[in-house]
Design an enzyme around this catalytic site. Structure first.
Site, PDB file in Angstrom:
ATOM      1  N   HIS A   7     -32.451 -48.910  44.786  1.00  0.00           N
ATOM      2  CA  HIS A   7     -33.614 -48.295  44.562  1.00  0.00           C
ATOM      3  C   HIS A   7     -34.786 -48.681  45.234  1.00  0.00           C
ATOM      4  CE1 HIS A   7     -30.543 -46.761  41.751  1.00  0.00           C
ATOM      5  NE2 HIS A   7     -31.386 -45.413  41.774  1.00  0.00           N
TER       6      HIS A   7
ATOM      7  N   ASP B 124     -29.542 -40.597  38.518  1.00  0.00           N
ATOM      8  CA  ASP B 124     -29.814 -42.045  38.605  1.00  0.00           C
ATOM      9  C   ASP B 124     -29.037 -42.980  37.759  1.00  0.00           C
ATOM     10  OD1 ASP B 124     -31.695 -42.604  40.660  1.00  0.00           O
ATOM     11  OD2 ASP B 124     -33.328 -41.712  39.530  1.00  0.00           O
TER      12      ASP B 124
END
Length: 167
Positions: free
Chosen positions: A20, A89
């Site tokens: 990320h 996520d």
């Protein structure tokens, strides 16, 4: 913890995640703020420090197709548009993925989830499937097969969709 503190904790986890950390801030905004607004996330904390984060959306088939085509496409209203659960996520940069898995399988013990999984450094993703600890594996596979048929049918209605088969 208030929303802004949680947002900061999640941002800190993003910056510590190999996958990320180089993603644009716009994607953080697209993926995290709706999760907080809809309360569709888990933030695990140990000794006052965030260690893992997971968010999920409940999509309808139309929104699911939109998401498959463009993972940046989800708007706030999309996050609660249906009953097809997707992990948006999954961040556990300090080796706590097992703890997060255990927590999520307990929280959604009867649930079926899918996720687009991307390896760090790769532009490609794949759809992975997950089910809660109370779900029979055979039943889960049947449900996922049905989801897949519905999704493939919806995707095949698009002009730019090509089905390739391996021989």
């Amino acid at each position: 913890m208030d929303k802004f503190s949680e947002l900061g904790s999640i941002a800190w986890l993003w910056t510590n995640s190999e996958l990320h950390q180089n993603w644009p801030l716009s994607l953080f905004s697209t993926n995290v703020i709706p999760a907080i607004e809809t309360q569709q996330y888990v933030l695990l904390v140990r000794d006052g420090m965030p260690i893992a984060y997971c968010s999920w959306a409940r999509l309808n088939l139309e929104t699911e197709v939109k998401y498959i085509n463009d993972v940046t496409s989800l708007k706030l209203e999309d996050w609660q548009s249906g009953d097809r659960y997707w992990f948006i996520d999954w961040i556990a940069p300090f080796g706590d993925s097992y703890l997060l898995t255990k927590h999520m399988r307990k929280l959604f013990s009867d649930g079926l989830f899918r996720a687009i999984r991307v390896d760090a450094g790769s532009p490609n993703g794949k759809i992975s499937e997950f089910y809660g600890r109370n779900v029979d594996a055979k039943l889960a596979m049947q449900s996922f097969e049905q989801y897949q048929k519905e999704l493939m049918n919806a995707l095949s209605q698009q002009d730019n969709f090509i089905i390739s088969t391996s021989k």
